[in-house]
Every structure is written in structure tokens, then in C-alpha cells.
Scaffold this motif. Structure first.
Motif, PDB file in Angstrom:
ATOM      1  N   PRO A   6      -0.317 -13.095  -7.534  1.00 45.31           N
ATOM      2  CA  PRO A   6      -1.064 -11.899  -7.579  1.00 45.31           C
ATOM      3  C   PRO A   6      -0.259 -10.500  -6.721  1.00 45.31           C
ATOM      4  CG  PRO A   6      -1.821 -13.233  -5.985  1.00 45.31           C
ATOM      5  CD  PRO A   6      -0.914 -14.077  -6.499  1.00 45.31           C
ATOM      6  N   MET A   7      -0.239  -9.375  -7.601  1.00 45.71           N
ATOM      7  CA  MET A   7       0.371  -8.246  -7.238  1.00 45.71           C
ATOM      8  C   MET A   7      -0.817  -7.300  -6.922  1.00 45.71           C
ATOM      9  SD  MET A   7       3.513  -8.747  -6.757  1.00 45.71           S
ATOM     10  CE  MET A   7       4.749  -9.971  -7.396  1.00 45.71           C
ATOM     11  N   VAL A   8      -1.097  -6.897  -5.820  1.00 47.83           N
ATOM     12  CA  VAL A   8      -2.054  -6.123  -5.180  1.00 47.83           C
ATOM     13  C   VAL A   8      -1.596  -4.789  -4.716  1.00 47.83           C
ATOM     14  CG1 VAL A   8      -4.214  -5.725  -3.825  1.00 47.83           C
ATOM     15  CG2 VAL A   8      -3.621  -8.063  -4.901  1.00 47.83           C
ATOM     16  N   LYS A   9      -1.958  -3.586  -4.976  1.00 45.99           N
ATOM     17  CA  LYS A   9      -1.403  -2.202  -4.724  1.00 45.99           C
ATOM     18  C   LYS A   9      -2.736  -1.578  -4.362  1.00 45.99           C
ATOM     19  CE  LYS A   9       1.778   1.210  -4.565  1.00 45.99           C
ATOM     20  NZ  LYS A   9       2.705   1.292  -3.911  1.00 45.99           N
ATOM     21  N   ILE A  10      -2.772  -0.952  -2.879  1.00 41.33           N
ATOM     22  CA  ILE A  10      -3.678  -0.258  -2.599  1.00 41.33           C
ATOM     23  C   ILE A  10      -3.231   1.037  -2.151  1.00 41.33           C
ATOM     24  CG2 ILE A  10      -5.390   0.267  -0.626  1.00 41.33           C
ATOM     25  CD1 ILE A  10      -4.882  -2.883   0.060  1.00 41.33           C
ATOM     26  N   GLU A  11      -3.684   2.115  -2.854  1.00 38.87           N
ATOM     27  CA  GLU A  11      -3.518   3.479  -2.587  1.00 38.87           C
ATOM     28  C   GLU A  11      -4.388   4.439  -2.188  1.00 38.87           C
ATOM     29  OE1 GLU A  11      -1.121   5.274  -5.900  1.00 38.87           O
ATOM     30  OE2 GLU A  11      -0.433   3.333  -6.614  1.00 38.87           O
ATOM     31  N   THR A  12      -3.995   5.449  -1.315  1.00 38.45           N
ATOM     32  CA  THR A  12      -5.167   6.523  -1.077  1.00 38.45           C
ATOM     33  C   THR A  12      -4.657   8.083  -1.395  1.00 38.45           C
ATOM     34  OG1 THR A  12      -4.316   7.033   1.316  1.00 38.45           O
ATOM     35  CG2 THR A  12      -6.072   5.080   0.976  1.00 38.45           C
ATOM     36  N   HIS A  13      -5.421   8.758  -1.685  1.00 31.32           N
ATOM     37  CA  HIS A  13      -5.186  10.096  -2.263  1.00 31.32           C
ATOM     38  C   HIS A  13      -6.524  10.808  -1.625  1.00 31.32           C
ATOM     39  CE1 HIS A  13      -1.721   9.193  -4.635  1.00 31.32           C
ATOM     40  NE2 HIS A  13      -2.614   8.287  -5.105  1.00 31.32           N
ATOM     41  N   ASN A  14      -6.303  12.224  -1.375  1.00 31.15           N
ATOM     42  CA  ASN A  14      -7.361  13.031  -0.972  1.00 31.15           C
ATOM     43  C   ASN A  14      -7.533  14.036  -2.421  1.00 31.15           C
ATOM     44  OD1 ASN A  14      -5.959  13.510   2.048  1.00 31.15           O
ATOM     45  ND2 ASN A  14      -8.130  13.180   1.630  1.00 31.15           N
ATOM     46  N   LYS A  41     -10.334  17.041  -3.897  1.00 35.43           N
ATOM     47  CA  LYS A  41     -11.368  17.681  -3.839  1.00 35.43           C
ATOM     48  C   LYS A  41     -12.386  17.456  -2.594  1.00 35.43           C
ATOM     49  CE  LYS A  41     -11.303  19.443  -8.678  1.00 35.43           C
ATOM     50  NZ  LYS A  41     -12.069  19.225  -9.768  1.00 35.43           N
ATOM     51  N   GLY A  42     -11.948  17.307  -1.507  1.00 31.62           N
ATOM     52  CA  GLY A  42     -12.661  17.082  -0.245  1.00 31.62           C
ATOM     53  C   GLY A  42     -13.211  15.668  -0.094  1.00 31.62           C
ATOM     54  N   PHE A  43     -12.571  14.736  -0.995  1.00 34.76           N
ATOM     55  CA  PHE A  43     -12.833  13.407  -0.805  1.00 34.76           C
ATOM     56  C   PHE A  43     -11.719  12.548  -0.794  1.00 34.76           C
ATOM     57  CE2 PHE A  43     -16.352  14.719  -3.613  1.00 34.76           C
ATOM     58  CZ  PHE A  43     -17.425  13.920  -3.179  1.00 34.76           C
ATOM     59  N   ILE A  44     -11.792  11.349  -0.229  1.00 30.65           N
ATOM     60  CA  ILE A  44     -10.793  10.304  -0.110  1.00 30.65           C
ATOM     61  C   ILE A  44     -10.816   9.265  -1.336  1.00 30.65           C
ATOM     62  CG2 ILE A  44     -11.743   8.778   1.692  1.00 30.65           C
ATOM     63  CD1 ILE A  44      -8.751   8.418   2.392  1.00 30.65           C
ATOM     64  N   GLU A  45      -9.839   9.172  -2.133  1.00 29.83           N
ATOM     65  CA  GLU A  45      -9.877   8.138  -2.941  1.00 29.83           C
ATOM     66  C   GLU A  45      -9.018   6.832  -2.509  1.00 29.83           C
ATOM     67  OE1 GLU A  45     -10.552  10.660  -7.246  1.00 29.83           O
ATOM     68  OE2 GLU A  45      -8.475   9.867  -6.648  1.00 29.83           O
ATOM     69  N   ILE A  46      -9.577   5.545  -2.814  1.00 26.46           N
ATOM     70  CA  ILE A  46      -8.988   4.421  -2.439  1.00 26.46           C
ATOM     71  C   ILE A  46      -8.965   3.802  -3.733  1.00 26.46           C
ATOM     72  CG2 ILE A  46      -8.890   2.395  -1.176  1.00 26.46           C
ATOM     73  CD1 ILE A  46     -10.893   3.874   0.923  1.00 26.46           C
ATOM     74  N   SER A  47      -7.749   3.357  -4.177  1.00 24.31           N
ATOM     75  CA  SER A  47      -7.668   2.579  -5.311  1.00 24.31           C
ATOM     76  C   SER A  47      -7.076   1.068  -4.906  1.00 24.31           C
ATOM     77  CB  SER A  47      -6.705   3.080  -6.515  1.00 24.31           C
ATOM     78  OG  SER A  47      -5.667   3.335  -6.046  1.00 24.31           O
ATOM     79  N   VAL A  48      -7.637   0.112  -5.577  1.00 25.63           N
ATOM     80  CA  VAL A  48      -7.184  -1.273  -5.451  1.00 25.63           C
ATOM     81  C   VAL A  48      -6.681  -1.707  -6.885  1.00 25.63           C
ATOM     82  CG1 VAL A  48      -7.493  -3.490  -4.628  1.00 25.63           C
ATOM     83  CG2 VAL A  48      -8.658  -1.549  -3.619  1.00 25.63           C
ATOM     84  N   ARG A  49      -5.413  -2.110  -7.142  1.00 31.20           N
ATOM     85  CA  ARG A  49      -4.894  -2.226  -8.292  1.00 31.20           C
ATOM     86  C   ARG A  49      -4.440  -3.641  -8.276  1.00 31.20           C
ATOM     87  NH1 ARG A  49      -1.081   1.565  -9.521  1.00 31.20           N
ATOM     88  NH2 ARG A  49       0.433   0.132  -8.760  1.00 31.20           N
ATOM     89  N   CYS A  84       1.005  -1.231   0.171  1.00 29.74           N
ATOM     90  CA  CYS A  84      -0.053   0.000  -0.050  1.00 29.74           C
ATOM     91  C   CYS A  84       0.743   1.276   0.079  1.00 29.74           C
ATOM     92  CB  CYS A  84      -0.919   0.047   1.031  1.00 29.74           C
ATOM     93  SG  CYS A  84      -0.043   0.181   2.753  1.00 29.74           S
ATOM     94  N   SER A  85       0.214   2.240  -0.405  1.00 27.02           N
ATOM     95  CA  SER A  85       0.826   3.571  -0.448  1.00 27.02           C
ATOM     96  C   SER A  85      -0.233   4.647   0.058  1.00 27.02           C
ATOM     97  CB  SER A  85       1.263   3.946  -1.823  1.00 27.02           C
ATOM     98  OG  SER A  85       1.974   5.270  -1.853  1.00 27.02           O
ATOM     99  N   LEU A  86      -0.012   5.030   1.345  1.00 25.12           N
ATOM    100  CA  LEU A  86      -1.485   5.525   1.978  1.00 25.12           C
ATOM    101  C   LEU A  86      -0.987   7.001   1.924  1.00 25.12           C
ATOM    102  CD1 LEU A  86      -2.237   2.894   4.767  1.00 25.12           C
ATOM    103  CD2 LEU A  86      -3.296   3.188   2.412  1.00 25.12           C
ATOM    104  N   ASN A  87      -1.232   7.780   0.987  1.00 24.29           N
ATOM    105  CA  ASN A  87      -0.669   9.106   0.789  1.00 24.29           C
ATOM    106  C   ASN A  87      -2.026  10.184   1.552  1.00 24.29           C
ATOM    107  OD1 ASN A  87       1.538   8.458  -0.387  1.00 24.29           O
ATOM    108  ND2 ASN A  87       0.396   7.920  -2.243  1.00 24.29           N
ATOM    109  N   ALA A  88      -3.162   9.885   1.662  1.00 16.84           N
ATOM    110  CA  ALA A  88      -4.245  10.731   1.905  1.00 16.84           C
ATOM    111  C   ALA A  88      -3.870  11.453   3.363  1.00 16.84           C
ATOM    112  CB  ALA A  88      -5.380  10.095   2.140  1.00 16.84           C
ATOM    113  N   ASP A  89      -4.060  12.946   3.603  1.00 12.99           N
ATOM    114  CA  ASP A  89      -3.878  13.628   4.736  1.00 12.99           C
ATOM    115  C   ASP A  89      -5.333  13.294   5.591  1.00 12.99           C
ATOM    116  OD1 ASP A  89      -1.313  14.344   3.814  1.00 12.99           O
ATOM    117  OD2 ASP A  89      -2.172  16.075   2.945  1.00 12.99           O
ATOM    118  N   LYS A  90      -6.324  13.339   4.942  1.00 13.11           N
ATOM    119  CA  LYS A  90      -7.496  13.279   5.530  1.00 13.11           C
ATOM    120  C   LYS A  90      -8.151  11.921   5.534  1.00 13.11           C
ATOM    121  CE  LYS A  90      -8.449  18.116   5.735  1.00 13.11           C
ATOM    122  NZ  LYS A  90      -8.257  19.181   4.873  1.00 13.11           N
TER     123      LYS A  90
END
Length: 186
Positions: A102-110, A112-120, A67-73
């Protein structure tokens, strides 16, 4: 057999029971009648717990979950069981639809007021002609004569219903034989 494996099995057993209850509720109700709790959820903690739950399965298949958890909020108000099941569904699919290693990558970003969570994933991908239907209840992408992936076609419909119940969105980015990325915005 060690205590760590036993603990993981017990946690997964409880989670599965809760998930079955919630999915049965979801299958019979529309989203307007869905009962959702509102509690503080630390999404980064939830993602880290999810990674631990699936880590053993991925390692046994010579894969990797990162994972790469980049969200501040990264805290939201939501139903902990439903949000957990949403993340688990996406990770489970990423593993299920990946062949070897399997190679699974989870990322978070903020954004425009949302948190985006991606699972690749590095899986089989989803053909263009199936991409619009993957969120439909009971839809399963045709795989020719291959019937080794079990499921009822409820998982992604469940994900979409829960995310939209919180005024969020879910999107799919996929190419056949190149994997898929699901992005949820909450």
C-alpha cells in the motif's frame, strides 16, 4: 517484542475502545443530537501521530505512508476523538483496500478559509456505480466473491457525519484499479 510495539498496541487499544464507544453513539443518534467537544486540535500533529500508528502495519505489507503538510493554518476547534477517528478511518481504508504494498499519501492545503486534508491510496478503487453510496450507513461496495475485507459499512458514513457536523465536506475521487482519494474540508 520491544517496548515501542507494546506502546503502540496500548495506544491503539485505547483508541479503539474510544472509537467503538463513539461509533455506537453515532449509530444510534442522528447528527443533530451528536455530542461534540470543542478543543484546539493541531491537525498536522494529529496526522503525524496517525502515520506513526499505521506505520508498522504499512511497513509489514512492504508499503509506504507519507505526507505533505502544506497548510499554513492547521489548527481547528473540534472533538479530538471524533476528528482523530475520522483521519484514522480514511487511512485504515486506504491500507485495507490496497492490495500488495500500500502507498498512502496524506496532504493538507488551505483553501478559502478551510483546511483540506486528502488521503490518497493505490488501491482497488471504487466503481462509478458505487461512488454515490459509499457514504451511506451499512453500504459496502460489492466485490464479487471476494470477502476478505472486513467491515460493517459504517466507516465512511461516520466520516461524513463528523465532517458535516463541523460544516465541512467530504468528496471522493476514484477510478477502478487506480486507487482512491478522499478529501475532507474543515
Amino acid at each position: 517484542f520491544n517496548l515501542n510495539k507494546a506502546r503502540i498496541i496500548k495506544e491503539e487499544n485505547n483508541r479503539l475502545k474510544n472509537q467503538v464507544d463513539k461509533v455506537l453513539q453515532l449509530a444510534t443518534l442522528n447528527k443533530d443530537k451528536l455530542k461534540l467537544e470543542n478543543e484546539n486540535i493541531d491537525l498536522h500533529e494529529l496526522i503525524n501521530q496517525s502515520m506513526k500508528s499505521f506505520g508498522l502495519i504499512v511497513r509489514e505489507r512492504n508499503g509506504e505512508i507519507s505526507c505533505s503538510l502544506n497548510a499554513d493554518k492547521f489548527e481547528i476547534l473540534g472533538d479530538n476523538i471524533h476528528i482523530t477517528n475520522t483521519i484514522h478511518n480514511l487511512i485504515d481504508n486506504a491500507i485495507k483496500y490496497s492490495s500488495d504494498s500500500p502507498m498512502v499519501k496524506i496532504e493538507t492545503h488551505n483553501h478559502k478559509g478551510f483546511i483540506e486534508i486528502s488521503v490518497r491510496d493505490n488501491g482497488i478503487g471504487i466503481p462509478i456505480e458505487s461512488q454515490k453510496q459509499v457514504f451511506d450507513k451499512f453500504y459496502r461496495t460489492p466485490t464479487g466473491n471476494v470477502h476478505d475485507i472486513k467491515g460493517f459499512g459504517l466507516g465512511l458514513n461516520y466520516v461524513k457525519t463528523i465532517v458535516e457536523a463541523y460544516s465541512g465536506t467530504v468528496k471522493l475521487i476514484s477510478r477502478e484499479n487506480e486507487g482512491s482519494t478522499f478529501v475532507i474540508k474543515l
